[in-house]
Design an enzyme around this catalytic site. Structure first.
Site, PDB file in Angstrom:
ATOM      1  N   GLU A 264       0.839  -1.202   0.000  1.00  0.00           N
ATOM      2  CA  GLU A 264       0.000   0.000   0.000  1.00  0.00           C
ATOM      3  C   GLU A 264       0.873   1.252   0.000  1.00  0.00           C
ATOM      4  OE1 GLU A 264      -3.617   1.898   2.747  1.00  0.00           O
ATOM      5  OE2 GLU A 264      -2.152   0.549   3.652  1.00  0.00           O
ATOM      6  N   LYS A 339      -9.897   1.063  -1.762  1.00  0.00           N
ATOM      7  CA  LYS A 339      -9.940   0.822  -0.317  1.00  0.00           C
ATOM      8  C   LYS A 339     -11.312   1.248   0.185  1.00  0.00           C
ATOM      9  CE  LYS A 339      -7.176   1.421   3.877  1.00  0.00           C
ATOM     10  NZ  LYS A 339      -5.912   1.985   4.433  1.00  0.00           N
ATOM     11  N   CYS A 373      -5.154  -3.197   3.105  1.00  0.00           N
ATOM     12  CA  CYS A 373      -4.816  -2.985   4.512  1.00  0.00           C
ATOM     13  C   CYS A 373      -6.015  -3.102   5.473  1.00  0.00           C
ATOM     14  CB  CYS A 373      -4.123  -1.627   4.665  1.00  0.00           C
ATOM     15  SG  CYS A 373      -3.233  -1.413   6.222  1.00  0.00           S
TER      16      CYS A 373
END
Length: 511
Positions: A264, A339, A373
């Site tokens: 990321e 995300k 993440c």
């Protein structure tokens, strides 16, 4: 740079002939009158359609590999080209043979440097294994030999090429693709003045060959993953960062990996040039590199024949800033992922907004999922992806402290158990003292598995050394997931109480 190039490896068709002829004439510029006739191509396709391969780029034939099957026991190593292929009717071809014999490979000059030749060679190897043939054999030209013939014998020339003291455009390439020189043949191809009519008889042995034959067609089930544990440090400029990206792609692809995963916000070092701005303005400045990086990754995916998961990068869409990444397939196509869950720090410092796309992606190794993440800490998302057919979940992450990393790893490991899938996590290490909000990093990249007898007892297939820049190469067997699903000690997916609860993805329009 590529725009919308679409690369397809497929079997040659008769209607491709005119483009095939044009490509061959341009490829063999020193022998412009040597090209296959339409009758010969028709005969090859009729006799052995799966052995005639081509690569098409934007509806144009960019490369081709032609081959037949021969009973090599009927020939000796001193054969010439015409006798081994059986003339214009390819009379030596037999479905009951034991060797895949290569009769031609060429790449259109316009597309050289894209590693298309390697892609054709790999396709030939897969065909050889599938047909349970003993080996691939062909006579290879040595076009640079004429420059050294007065001072070197063919054997001496070949030895120097092997030692990389001399570069031969054909032999050097063949040696780098796991072929070995079986013999030197004199008078192999009439009229090949560049090679002085010498040829190297090249061979690649199929280690899976069994004399019994009769193998049924099987689908590839072992997938090789390459993870990049990226060192955060300041780069001199954009080109230096791209050079480091290419180093990892090149290294991992050289191990015939199917995927490479970056972390990321791996491109955060470029934020240093925006340090005079506030954090929200700096991340918007960083987002200006995203489109350029996407095109670079697409080129690398094609040139190195590997599927690339780019990690993530900031991207401005209208007034909003998103944390996004891209799956760049080796056929030139790509897809975008977002995300979904933004951390409090991302929202307060950068004004990030959560995305709305939750979906799996089709690849040449099956369906995959990608979560960035923090998203892996929400079990609903991987479950939705698993319901869509995902077997491998990729998680690019960035964590500053060990407790942050532990949250990602522990949750990722739980997702592997819950969803009977593999989870690959890759993060960054090091520090960026001149970049606000990105100063320290902690990571230990890993490939995580379900926990049952067919898998490691701790559910960790492999993991990198903590806080050290490195790569991790791991093979995962998709057939083990099928066995787990049907015969595992526990059956997490089958034993869900759908009579009591359910999970559904709501459709939401992009804002």
């Amino acid at each position: 740079m590529i725009d919308s190039a679409k690369i397809e490896l497929r079997n040659l068709q008769v209607q491709d002939y005119e483009e095939l002829k044009e490509s061959m004439i341009k490829s063999y510029h020193s022998m412009p009158h040597e090209y296959w006739t339409k009758k010969e191509i028709k005969t090859l396709i009729r006799k052995f359609p799966e052995g005639q391969l081509c690569i098409e780029i934007d509806n144009k034939i960019a490369g081709c590999a032609l081959s037949i099957i021969v009973d090599y026991d009927k020939f000796d190593d001193n054969h010439d080209y015409d006798s081994i292929i059986g003339g214009e009717n390819f009379s030596t071809h037999t479905a009951n043979g034991n060797v895949l014999y290569g009769i031609d490979v060429f790449i259109h000059p316009e597309y050289r440097g894209m590693r298309l030749g390697r892609r054709l060679y790999e396709a030939r190897k897969e065909l050889c294994e599938h047909l349970n043939l003993k080996s691939i054999i062909f006579g290879g030209r040595i076009p640079n030999y004429s420059k050294f013939a007065s001072e070197l014998t063919p054997k001496q020339y070949i030895d120097k090429v092997k030692l990389q003291e001399i570069h031969d455009p054909v032999l050097s390439f063949q040696l780098s693709n796991d072929f070995h020189v079986k013999k030197v043949i004199k008078g192999y191809l009439s009229g090949d003045h560049e090679s002085k009519e010498f040829a190297t008889l090249m061979e690649w042995n199929n280690i899976y060959y069994t004399k019994s034959g009769n193998l049924v067609k099987s689908t590839k089930t072992v997938v090789r993953l390459g993870l990049v544990q990226w060192q955060m440090r300041l780069f001199k400029n954009y080109e230096a960062l791209v050079s480091q990206i290419e180093f990892f792609v090149d290294t991992i692809s050289s191990y015939q990996s199917d995927f490479v995963l970056f972390p990321e916000l791996f491109n955060a070092p470029l934020m240093a040039e925006f340090n005079h701005l506030n954090e929200a303005e700096a991340i918007r400045g960083l987002s200006e590199y995203t489109d350029r990086l996407l095109e670079t990754f697409r080129e690398f995916a094609i040139n190195y024949n590997i599927n690339i998961i780019t990690g993530s990068m900031p991207q401005a869409v209208g007034d909003h800033m998103y944390n996004v990444g891209f799956l760049c397939r080796r056929d030139g196509s790509y897809e975008r992922f977002e995300k979904i869950h933004i951390t409090p720090a991302e929202e307060s410092a950068w004004g990030m907004k959560g995305g709305n796309q939750v979906q799996t992606f089709d690849t040449d190794c099956g369906k995959i999922g990608v979560l960035i993440c923090y998203d892996v800490e929400f079990p609903e998302l991987p479950r939705i992806l698993k319901d869509q057919g995902m077997n491998i979940l990729f998680v690019p992450f960035m964590t500053d402290t060990q407790n942050g990393y532990s949250r990602v790893k522990i949750c990722a490991q739980a997702r592997a158990v819950e969803n009977e899938c593999y989870v690959a996590i890759a993060g960054s290490v090091g520090n960026l003292p001149r970049v606000a909000n990105m100063d320290i990093q902690y990571a230990q990249s890993a490939v995580l598995t379900p926990s049952d007898f067919a898998f490691p007892v701790n559910g960790i297939k492999a993991e990198a050394t903590p806080n050290t820049e490195s790569t991790l190469l791991v093979d995962v067997d998709l057939d083990l997931l099928k066995e787990l699903h049907n015969f595992g000690s526990v059956r997490n997916l089958k034993d869900r109480r759908k009579d009591l609860y359910s999970l559904k993805l709501r459709k939401k329009n992009k804002s």
